[in-house]
Design a protein around this motif. Sequence first.
Motif, PDB file in Angstrom:
ATOM      1  N   CYS A 269    -133.062 -19.408 -26.042  1.00 15.76           N
ATOM      2  CA  CYS A 269    -132.634 -21.501 -27.024  1.00 15.76           C
ATOM      3  C   CYS A 269    -131.689 -21.743 -26.284  1.00 15.76           C
TER       4      CYS A 269
ATOM      5  N   CYS B  62    -127.982 -21.429 -27.626  1.00 12.14           N
ATOM      6  CA  CYS B  62    -126.958 -20.740 -26.777  1.00 12.14           C
ATOM      7  C   CYS B  62    -127.409 -19.803 -25.515  1.00 12.14           C
TER       8      CYS B  62
ATOM      9  N   CYS C 212    -132.509 -17.448 -34.341  1.00 13.85           N
ATOM     10  CA  CYS C 212    -131.911 -17.080 -32.879  1.00 13.85           C
ATOM     11  C   CYS C 212    -131.437 -15.855 -33.841  1.00 13.85           C
TER      12      CYS C 212
ATOM     13  N   CYS D 269    -126.886 -16.911 -32.720  1.00 12.06           N
ATOM     14  CA  CYS D 269    -126.277 -18.246 -33.116  1.00 12.06           C
ATOM     15  C   CYS D 269    -126.469 -18.206 -34.304  1.00 12.06           C
TER      16      CYS D 269
ATOM     17  N   SER E 107    -129.844 -19.995 -34.837  1.00 12.41           N
ATOM     18  CA  SER E 107    -130.349 -21.264 -35.289  1.00 12.41           C
ATOM     19  C   SER E 107    -132.013 -21.100 -35.634  1.00 12.41           C
TER      20      SER E 107
HETATM   21 ZN    ZN Z   1    -128.813 -19.156 -29.991  1.00  5.13          ZN
END
Ligand code: ZN
Length: 530
Positions: A13, A16, A32, A35, A37
Amino acid sequence: MATSNPRAYRAACPHCGAPVEFASAASASAVCSYCRSTLVRDGEALRRIGVSAELFDDHTRLQLGVQGRLQGEPFTLVGRLQMGYADGTWNEWHALFDSGRSGWLSEDNGAYVFCFEPEPPPDRPDPATLKAGSRTLADGRAWDVALVVRAHVIAAEGELPRPPRLAGEFNVVDLRNAQGEVATVDDADPEDPGWSVGRSVLLADLALTGLRDTAEKTLKARGMSCPSCGTALEIQLASTKSLSCPQCAAVVDVSEGVGGDLAHFQQNQRGALRLEPQLPLGRTGTLALGGPPLPWQVVGFLERCSVPDPGDDEDEESFWREYLLYNPEAGFAFLVDAEDGWSWVRPVTGAPTVKGDRARLDGKDYQRRWRYRGRVTWVLGEFFWRIRRGEVAQVEDWHSVGDDGQGRLSREQTASEVVWSAGRTLRSMTVASAFNLSEAERRSIVRDTAPLAAQQGSGWSTGQIVAIVVILAVVIAVSNCSNDDEDCERLRQSFGAASAEYQQCLQRGGSTSGTRGGSWGGYSGGGGHK
Ligand SMILES: [Zn+2]
Ligand SMILES: [Zn+2]
């Protein structure tokens, strides 16, 4: 990075650093799990295009990693879009087949549609132009427009065939045809118009493993206080969107979860004057409703009445009652108690072929008998749709022809949705036996033309008689089909919005409730792949 699955793919990712796994290299996007995302594949790397909101806990039994089979072909749920619209939420689960093919399992209030995304046909209709209840041609077939909503993505998780649209609303339209197909058109991505086609499925037929345990504990977490009177309320069913307060009879909207200020409204026949269902809430009865006999629990009760159409000579109002029944495997059914007797209906996914006053569904012919507007005047219990105040549905009753005439078909239409339901008549005694009614209760459910007076058995106490007289007076005063909102509106126009007259009218309950969509069946219960 190679794994045992040749199609699998993994990258870090960019936000993170956590590893993001793709079971299919064909998946263009993933969220993700650390996090949130939202990522898109960009060659061998991942690019962050935004962040997905937290998932709303909708108490689904499905989750990422669930495995199943569709007609023998194994699949795994690898991604999910949680969708929202004005009346609630639904899920689109990305199903990845072992063959590498992608499909979608759409989950909507306990109803499921499995669909795939073929190349859109050249005559794919523009969803912005479709109206519920109309017909359209696409891909060489005639379709009924069953549902038109403005939708948005609430949250996404896992792996998706293409990046989700994280912001803004778009049109989603469900089409149904006489072959039992459900097609969905959307304009989430104007460059890449959505087109999917599928059929309704039963979870039981998908041989699923790895389901989440929808334990009591998740439901316990849905306890709350009545926003009107403070009484503790407990939700029994995961799919519940509205419920009534047993103390003050307020109808509480929990479609957005139970935190914060809950939208609610008062009903007219409140407190001690309320009308009790003749089949008690919570009671379970074993009935064969189009399948093998199953235990069905009474979870909701609605009283409805017909609103005469403007210009219709026949201005007689008539009341009927509906019981919402629930079985954990089979979902929801409606038991209808009308002046002409009892019947049951369940939502159908397909659309009948309709020519004038004749309809054909699953090889059976029906004739249209009645058409009227139906309003809800009183509800108790839990409902898997959002109960709205003052909404009226256009209702049609169809009876089967060419057989014993006992088949029933109903069509209910609101501004955004058309729901068809099918079923059969039932004998009062069948209902009475199934729900183990006492002798007095049995007498009261044998159909009568004075439904309100038949609430009580014999042997009334003076207190009961007084109560009944009061109930009837209240019923006559408020429980009619006229739109009380309009009455309040008249007061507002005469006296102003701040006037005591207008405010009292609103507090009286203004209108009794209305429902979204129709009784007999519906409310997206037909398993829309929206
Ligand atoms: Zn992430
Ligand atoms: Zn209350």
